[in-house]
Structures are given as structure tokens and as C-alpha cells.
Design a protein around this motif. Structure first.
Motif, short mmCIF file in Angstrom:
data_model
loop_
_atom_site.label_atom_id
_atom_site.label_comp_id
_atom_site.label_asym_id
_atom_site.label_seq_id
_atom_site.Cartn_x
_atom_site.Cartn_y
_atom_site.Cartn_z
N VAL A 62 70.23 42.71 70.10
CA VAL A 62 70.85 42.50 71.42
C VAL A 62 72.30 42.98 71.38
CG1 VAL A 62 69.35 40.55 71.98
CG2 VAL A 62 71.55 40.13 70.88
N ASP A 66 76.03 39.45 74.05
CA ASP A 66 75.10 38.32 73.99
C ASP A 66 75.44 37.41 72.83
OD1 ASP A 66 73.93 39.65 76.03
OD2 ASP A 66 71.91 39.70 75.19
N SER A 67 75.83 38.02 71.70
CA SER A 67 76.24 37.23 70.54
C SER A 67 77.49 36.42 70.88
CB SER A 67 76.53 38.13 69.34
OG SER A 67 75.35 38.72 68.86
N TYR A 69 78.36 35.25 73.78
CA TYR A 69 78.00 34.11 74.63
C TYR A 69 77.29 33.01 73.83
CZ TYR A 69 79.64 36.15 78.95
OH TYR A 69 80.45 36.65 79.93
N ASN A 100 78.05 46.18 75.50
CA ASN A 100 76.75 46.02 76.15
C ASN A 100 75.68 46.94 75.57
OD1 ASN A 100 77.33 43.91 78.01
ND2 ASN A 100 78.67 45.35 79.05
N SER B 6 70.68 27.55 73.59
CA SER B 6 71.07 28.95 73.77
C SER B 6 70.45 29.81 72.69
CB SER B 6 72.59 29.12 73.68
OG SER B 6 73.22 28.26 74.53
N LEU B 10 67.96 32.98 73.26
CA LEU B 10 68.23 34.32 72.75
C LEU B 10 67.11 34.77 71.82
CD1 LEU B 10 70.23 36.60 72.87
CD2 LEU B 10 71.55 35.54 71.06
N ASN B 13 64.08 35.78 73.69
CA ASN B 13 64.29 37.12 74.24
C ASN B 13 63.99 38.20 73.22
OD1 ASN B 13 64.98 36.95 76.89
ND2 ASN B 13 67.14 36.54 76.48
#
Lengths: 221, 266
Positions: A62, A66-67, A69, A100, B6, B10, B13
Motif C-alpha cells: 500500500v 496509508d502506513s 494513517y 500515494n 485500523s 488495512l 485490504n
């Protein structure tokens, strides 16, 4: 800001891991900010950030964002603080275009800048850097060094650096700690080492030569 | 708590990205389902009287394939395994989280994501087959509800047992051997390889004394009516007790093993 260095296998990374609360020392004690890292691990690690240059803390599949967050939730960072820090890190480390993109598609230099951002997202008091510039090109190295210096000056973050790259040390700090075979051999100013071990005929020996000479002198080769 | 949620999100996902692995898995499940049916059909033709009706057995076998990813004891989670073997575990230890729960959530997410991608196609085909080879409806609503409860608790229990094995991983350099042995034995004792009712009496006794069967044998036999609802209710209590025991054991072991930790690979 201080730098630890020593030959391969001297115990630099092990020392760092003890200070991060990952390993228990076989003997001796370690107290940081009044806490024993490996005994009060969960409480202690809230205040530290870590970068292991040879590993990754970002999720491979990812994007780095994302990491970030996920780390926000792990460290329970209030929303406004998080946004502010995140923007600051993105700007200073110049990673706006890559946060991103899935981590697996980033180059080492791009990834390392994101790694450093990830280690600072919760604004730790202490930052441990274990070979943060390993394998980076000149431009990335300079960006990283410049940023760490700024961080130390602006936010007063304590930085403990472990490296083989003498230019890292020269650019970042004057205090060096030399260890070899698990023993403390020297703790003092880099300029003093330079004075003592520069060859007499050539006053401008490179820092690597100076250090190599010092190792030979202390018989830790 | 939010951190673990969370993490779960993740991880789900990421897990759902592996669609091709899922397609391969679905085909494997079909293959095994059909193969088992043929093998058992040969036995039933010989009129050997064993502890389960043909239709119940068919449903049992299909349920085992449908929920394979959820119930199978194979725990070699690439991430956790690699993190210990390569020393990546360092990064998990510098977070203000419990490693036990972090890994627990990882395994749970992996099972859910894997099963979510796989179970539906196998389920649909298993129902559409000629009735002799098809998955039948559950024997009663009560049995079905108990099946769901025991299946869920079974997954929780199997992860608790798995975490004990992960605790042992810290003491060994590479644990692939330990894992393979564990997977084979646990799956056998759970009734995943052959239904426990087909085993010799002594082996059956051993299986009933151990917790493994509460993850596969129990929910699937409840569904087909081979275990009564009353016995099912008692078994739920057994599941809860075993979850408590194995969870405490895992937590203690994990705590102890972290003190002896050696990080590999510098």
C-alpha cells in the motif's frame, strides 16, 4: 545529536536495539528518560522513533500514506497534530509526489525518505537512526542529512545515529562514540580524533583514513 | 483498540488484493472436494458401516472445503514468519502495542480475507451438483445457528493455539519444520483430514480430549446433524474454556520469549 560507530560486528545495532526496548541486555542496565526500555517497552516506545536502514516499516503493498494513517491510530495522535506533522514531513522530505504510490514501486532513496517520515509522524523525543543512508545516492543523502539537522535544531529532537558513513557523521554531529567488541572505546569530539590521527605528512587525510588508522591503533581491526 | 481495528482494516485490504491466489485456491478446493467424494464413495459402495450417513458425509466434506481457509491449521503467515526469520520483528517491537494482539489480528484478518474471497464460488457449485454429491441444507435452524457460533469460536480458538506455536518460534532459528509437523497433526486431530467418526475408538478418544476438534469436527457435524443441538451447547462451553486456557498460555509464552529474543540479520 550523537553518532555511534565501530567496525562491523562491534555491537552498534545491538546497543541501538537495547535502547529501543527490543532486546534485553545480558548484563548491565539502560535508563532513558527515567525508563528502562526493555522493561517498560509499551510505555517507553511512544516517545521514540526508529529507522533501521536495512528494513522497512512501511507496508509493502500500500502507499506510504496509508502506513502514516495506521501509525496515527497506533500512536493515538490527535487529528490536528497529525495533519500538521504530516504536511511538514511531506514538504521537508520532498515526498509529496510519492506518498500515494504503493511502497513496492518506490526506489530505495524515495522509500528511505518515507521511512524517515514514518518514524517521525508521532513527533518522538528521541530518534534512532540505524544506518539511514545505506545505499542512497548523493542527492538523497544530502536531503536526509539536511532534514535531520533541521529537525534537531528546530524541534530539539535527540538523534542517535549509527552508521559506517563518516560523511554522515561529519555532516550531522561532532560527538562520536566508538565501540568495538562490545566495549566503549571513545566518547568525544570528532575534531579531536581528526587532530590525533591525521597523518603528519598529509594534514587533509580523508575522514575514512583517519578512522581506519584509529581502528588499527586501538587494535579492533 | 482503534489501532488494532485500523490494522485489521488495512490488512484486510491487502489480503483482498490477492485475487489470483484465491482463484487457484478455489480450484484446489474443488479438486479436493471431488477427490474425497470419489474415495469415500468407494468405501460406501463396499457397504462398510461407519459413523456417518452418506449425505451427511458429503455435506461435511464440502463444508470443509468451503471454509478451508478459515479452519485449516496452516499458519505459515508469510509476514509473521519472515519478520521473525529476518529480524523485521524489530519494527513491531518499537510500537506501543502488544505483539500478541498485533499478530492475533494479523492472523484473523488473513483468515477472513482469504475465506471471503474463496468461500462463495465453492459454496454455489457444491449446492448445484447432482443431489447425491451436493451440499445439503442444515438439519435445523438451531443446528445452523450453533454451527455459526461454533465455527466463529473455532476460528478464535485455532488462532489462540497458533499463537502458542508462534511463541515457540522465538526460541528457534527457523521454524518451518515445527510448523509443518504442527499443521499436519493439528489438522488430523481436528477432523480435517478424515472425519473423526471414521477413526478407531482409541484415536477418537484422544481427539475428543484435545481442543483441535472444536474447530472443524464440531461445527461441521452440528450442521449435518451428526452431533445433537444439546451436545453442541455443551461444546460451546468447552470452546470458551479452551480459548481461555490457550490464550493465557500464549500470552505467557510470548511475554517470556520476548526476554530471550535474538534479532537475526543485524
Amino acid at each position: 545529536m550523537s553518532a555511534t560507530y565501530g567496525p562491523n560486528g562491534a555491537g552498534k545495532s545491538t546497543t541501538t536495539k537495547i535502547m529501543c526496548g527490543i532486546l534485553n541486555p545480558t548484563s548491565g542496565e539502560c535508563i532513558i528518560n527515567g525508563k528502562v526500555p526493555y522493561k517498560q517497552r509499551k510505555d517507553y516506545v511512544k516517545d521514540i522513533g526508529v529507522v533501521f536502514g536495512q528494513r522497512s516499516q512501511l507496508w509493502w503493498d500500500v502507499p506510504p500514506d496509508d502506513s502514516f494513517y495506521l501509525l496515527r491510530d497506533i500512536y493515538k495522535i490527535p487529528k490536528s497534530n497529525f495533519e500538521e506533522t504530516r504536511e511538514m514531513l511531506i514538504e521537508k522530505l520532498n515526498i509529496g509526489e510519492i506518498v500515494n504510490v504503493p511502497t513496492r514501486q518506490l526506489s530505495l532513496g524515495q522509500r528511505m525518505r518515507c521511512e524517515i517520515a514514518a518514524s517521525l509522524i508521532h513527533m518522538p523525543k528521541i530518534l534512532f537512526l540505524d544506518e539511514p543512508t545505506i545505499g542512497l545516492d548523493a542527492v538523497s543523502k544530502i536531503t536526509v542529512r539536511k532534514f535531520i539537522k533541521e529537525l534537531n535544531e528546530q524541534y530539539g529532537t535527540t538523534v542517535l545515529l549509527t552508521t559506517h558513513d563518516m560523511q554522515d557523521i561529519e555532516a550531522l554531529t561532532n560527538r562520536i562514540i566508538l565501540i568495538g567488541k562490545g566495549k566503549l572505546l571513545y566518547d568525544g569530539a570528532l575534531t579531536d580524533v581528526r587532530k590525533k590521527y591525521s597523518s603528519k605528512s598529509n594534514e587533509t587525510s580523508s575522514i575514512d583514513e583517519v578512522i581506519a588508522k584509529m581502528y588499527t591503533d586501538m587494535k579492533i581491526e | 483498540m482503534k489501532a488494532y481495528l485500523s490494522f485489521l482494516k488495512l490488512r484486510l485490504n491487502v489480503g483482498l488484493q490477492y485475487r489470483f491466489a484465491a482463484i487457484a485456491g478455489i480450484l484446489t478446493q474443488f479438486f479436493f472436494g471431488v477427490m474425497y467424494l470419489f474415495i469415500y464413495e468407494a468405501y460406501y459402495r463396499a457397504n462398510i458401516s461407519i459413523g456417518m450417513e452418506w449425505q451427511a458425509l458429503v455435506s461435511y466434506l464440502w463444508l470443509n472445503q468451503i471454509f478451508f481457509y478459515l479452519t485449516y491449521f496452516n499458519l505459515i503467515d508469510g509476514d509473521i514468519y519472515d519478520s521473525i526469520v529476518t529480524g523485521q520483528v524489530s519494527y513491531e517491537l518499537v510500537r506501543p502495542l502488544s505483539v500478541y494482539w498485533l499478530w492475533y489480528v494479523k492472523l484473523l484478518a488473513k483468515k477472513i480475507a482469504g475465506a471471503a474471497l474463496r468461500f462463495l464460488p465453492v459454496l454455489v457449485v457444491a449446492m448445484l451438483l447432482p443431489s447425491k454429491y451436493a451440499l445439503q441444507a442444515p438439519v435445523s435452524v438451531a443446528a445452523f445457528l450453533l454451527f455459526l457460533v461454533t465455527l466463529f469460536l473455532g476460528v478464535i480458538l485455532s488462532i489462540c493455539i497458533g499463537m502458542i506455536i508462534y511463541g515457540f518460534m522465538f526460541y528457534t532459528t527457523s521454524s518451518r519444520g515445527l510448523f509443518s509437523i504442527y499443521t499436519a497433526i493439528a489438522d488430523f486431530l481436528a477432523g480435517g483430514t478424515i472425519p473423526i467418526v471414521f477413526m478407531p475408538p482409541l484415536l477418537q478418544k484422544i481427539c475428543y480430549a484435545l481442543p483441535f476438534r472444536l474447530t472443524i469436527d464440531l461445527p461441521f457435524r452440528l450442521y449435518v446433524g451428526n452431533i445433537s443441538v444439546e451436545e453442541g451447547v455443551v461444546s460451546v462451553v468447552k470452546q470458551v474454556v479452551w480459548i481461555a486456557i490457550t490464550m493465557v498460555l500464549g500470552l505467557v509464552l510470548m511475554k517470556h520469549s520476548q526476554k530471550k529474543l535474538v534479532v537475526q540479520g543485524g
